[in-house]
Design an enzyme around this catalytic site. Sequence first.
Site, PDB file in Angstrom:
ATOM      1  N   ASP A   1       0.955  -1.015  -0.471  1.00  4.51           N
ATOM      2  CA  ASP A   1      -0.243  -0.244   0.086  1.00  4.51           C
ATOM      3  C   ASP A   1       0.592   0.779  -0.532  1.00  4.51           C
ATOM      4  O   ASP A   1       2.117   1.334  -0.575  1.00  4.51           O
ATOM      5  CB  ASP A   1      -0.705   0.200   0.698  1.00  4.51           C
ATOM      6  CG  ASP A   1      -2.446   0.428   1.365  1.00  4.51           C
ATOM      7  OD1 ASP A   1      -2.574   1.942   1.061  1.00  4.51           O
ATOM      8  OD2 ASP A   1      -3.076  -0.118   1.166  1.00  4.51           O
TER       9      ASP A   1
ATOM     10  N   HIS B   1      -3.778   5.971   3.643  1.00  2.00           N
ATOM     11  CA  HIS B   1      -4.330   4.663   2.987  1.00  2.00           C
ATOM     12  C   HIS B   1      -3.695   2.683   4.079  1.00  2.00           C
ATOM     13  O   HIS B   1      -4.686   2.580   3.896  1.00  2.00           O
ATOM     14  CB  HIS B   1      -4.226   5.035   2.197  1.00  2.00           C
ATOM     15  CG  HIS B   1      -5.376   4.058   0.962  1.00  2.00           C
ATOM     16  ND1 HIS B   1      -4.761   2.764   0.882  1.00  2.00           N
ATOM     17  CD2 HIS B   1      -6.579   3.909   0.873  1.00  2.00           C
ATOM     18  CE1 HIS B   1      -6.035   2.161   0.341  1.00  2.00           C
ATOM     19  NE2 HIS B   1      -6.590   2.652   0.718  1.00  2.00           N
TER      20      HIS B   1
ATOM     21  N   SER C   1     -11.828  -0.512  -0.524  1.00  2.00           N
ATOM     22  CA  SER C   1     -10.108  -0.450   0.090  1.00  2.00           C
ATOM     23  C   SER C   1     -10.043  -1.412   2.004  1.00  2.00           C
ATOM     24  O   SER C   1      -9.471  -1.410   1.998  1.00  2.00           O
ATOM     25  CB  SER C   1      -9.349   0.885   0.133  1.00  2.00           C
ATOM     26  OG  SER C   1      -8.627   0.705  -0.969  1.00  2.00           O
TER      27      SER C   1
END
Length: 737
Positions: A220, A252, A488
């Site tokens: 990520d 994220h 996600s």
Amino acid sequence: MKENLQAARAQVTQDIGGFDDRRLIKLELDARLDPAALQRIAPELEVISQEDKTIVLAFFTEAALAAFEAKLTTLAEGGSPTYRNVLYALKGFDRWTEDDRMGWALRQEGWPADSPFALDVELWPVPRATERDQSWQAFEVWLRERHIEKLDSVKQAGLVLYRVKVDRTQAEALLRHRDARTVDLPPRHGLEITFLQTDVQNLPPVPPPSANAPGVVVLDSGLATGHPLLAPAVGDAQSFLPGLGPEDQHGHGTHVAGIALYGDVERELRSGRFVPVLRLFSGRVLDVQNANDTGFIENHVDAAVREFRLQYGCRVFNLSYGDLRKPYSGGHVRGLAVTLDTLARELGVLFVVPTGNFAGAGAEPRDWRHEYPDYLLRREAALLDPASALNVLTVGSLARWDATFNSQLYRDDPAEQPIARRDQPSPFTRSGPSVGGAIKPELVAHGGNWAVNVRTANHWTVRQGLGELSACKDFAVGRLLAEESGTSFAAPHIAHLAARILVEHPQADHNLLRALLVGHARWPDACEALLADRDHRLRLCGYGQVEEAALTRSDEQEVTVIAGDAIPDRRHHFYEIPVPGDFYEGRRRTREISVALAHTPAVRTTRVAYRSCRIEFRVVAAPNLLHVAQMFNAATADYAYQRIPELLGARLGPRARGQGTVQADGWTVRQPSAQRREQRLFVVVTRVDQPWGADLTLTEEPYALAVVLRDRENAEAKLYTQIQARLRARIQPRVRA
């Protein structure tokens, strides 16, 4: 049709209220007819809503009803009335009933036990401003006459919404009000805002996992390795982007990592302690913008996977990434999906990826709430690369919460309305299928929700208490946790479960992980109620949401039997399902059998078939193994094989499930017949190669099989004890030999 109109005309007299004396009629039409064409029959008719492609609601004056009746009479008598094409397109007339008006939450949950209670009432959006004013004014007079308390309202050109306080009798009257479009319970499932204010000082120290704990790798935007909830479990964090370090500059990756490590972070927080049982690894493949513009992401992912697989033995990788420029439009699989399919086979690893997010760019629904969930099934909401990969698990998103922070703070204000309700598909998830009609996504997990602020037209509110709770990169300034919505954050729930299986079964390979997860999945009730069409349900929810209760350990009411083997081309493997005699005995109740199979074939992107070989299963009933073997071995031609009857009652059937590399199906038995009690059940695994795949496939291709038997409604069930005894009895003679 004339009699149908007359019946509907009589039924609508049950409606009460209304700002004028017109009748509200529901018409069922051929989907090809423009509803505006109805006014050719009677100009006095006013179409007020098209609820789906075939259902239209309209206000009829007495003159309009008479005009329709006259033309239908002429048609019935063999005449040729004008606008016959419109009349031929009519399928029926009906009343907008109490059940039609009842909203999803009210239908699912029923009337609240406490009285009085709040309801949200949406009125029909009549087009003319003068009528709109008359509508809400008349409705408010009606509320006062019925002694119904108005808590708040929203009045706009396209939406009139009231929140009212009622008792049961008043509520039932609302369901008969002519001008009520829907009556529903207000949103009530909300994330507690105090969770975002959690102080790490109020939590006990986080212990490290065991030294031999399985690893879960998050590929990520990097990782905040010093985060107090994550740091004790971090095994390694590296960057695979030139010139950038492993730290998370976006946030994220840290948010995804918290879910991958703990699963349901809110559940852990409520328990009062965080105890990781996995090791956490991070490979940075995305930059500060959560993108990858420094080279090919395929190369960065390839390097990261090889590093963590070879150096640490990691087998579960979460890649919460979707390329908006590469939606899957059918045909060949390309891009990162091919890289993941190839690595999964070569290195024996499991990738978990999301479907990607649909934000409406270029195809934004005119009305998010009323077009939901149909817009998720359009071409514009197709899977994003790499979600179309066949050898990975693709995960769609479900809504966990439906009450925003504002809805919780201002309980009388109906302005913020959720698009999805609890356990329905998230309003941003995307839909399959993948190549050849393969079921995608295979699984769904909670990933967040959106709510429309109806006072600001067609916009959604983000980060308003509808997201998944997880670790925040800004922990150093007091933000230990944050909430975010997106597919996600659905994917790492599945990555977490896959790694948890390795805690109990460290020898499980990537095929068995996939088979166990889909074998323990089922459609949430909310998805079944929302998506009546099975194909639509498969495209959005796949095999469903994983039930964790007996995922890693069997119990007396639910047992999982596993097998792994390798099979040559054009061969069959036969397994008998060890169904105990007691499974079919006793009172009428729900008993379930689920079967799942996974394999990881070589792929070739220049071929339409894409996968080099197909391994699939059939469940059949037969008196003995010899009978089954003779039946399948005699079916040398494909048409003969396809004609072999499978056990009746499959949830999907071979055609629907057989296009993917992980397949599952289920059978439910409530009142077994005498014939069913006498039958023995067998799983037959078959391999068939593509002619072009000879140089890619192994002589014997490996696969994993999982069979789950459930008897949850039987408190006296002894499935584990009985099945264990049967399996031991089969093994002992072999040991003696």
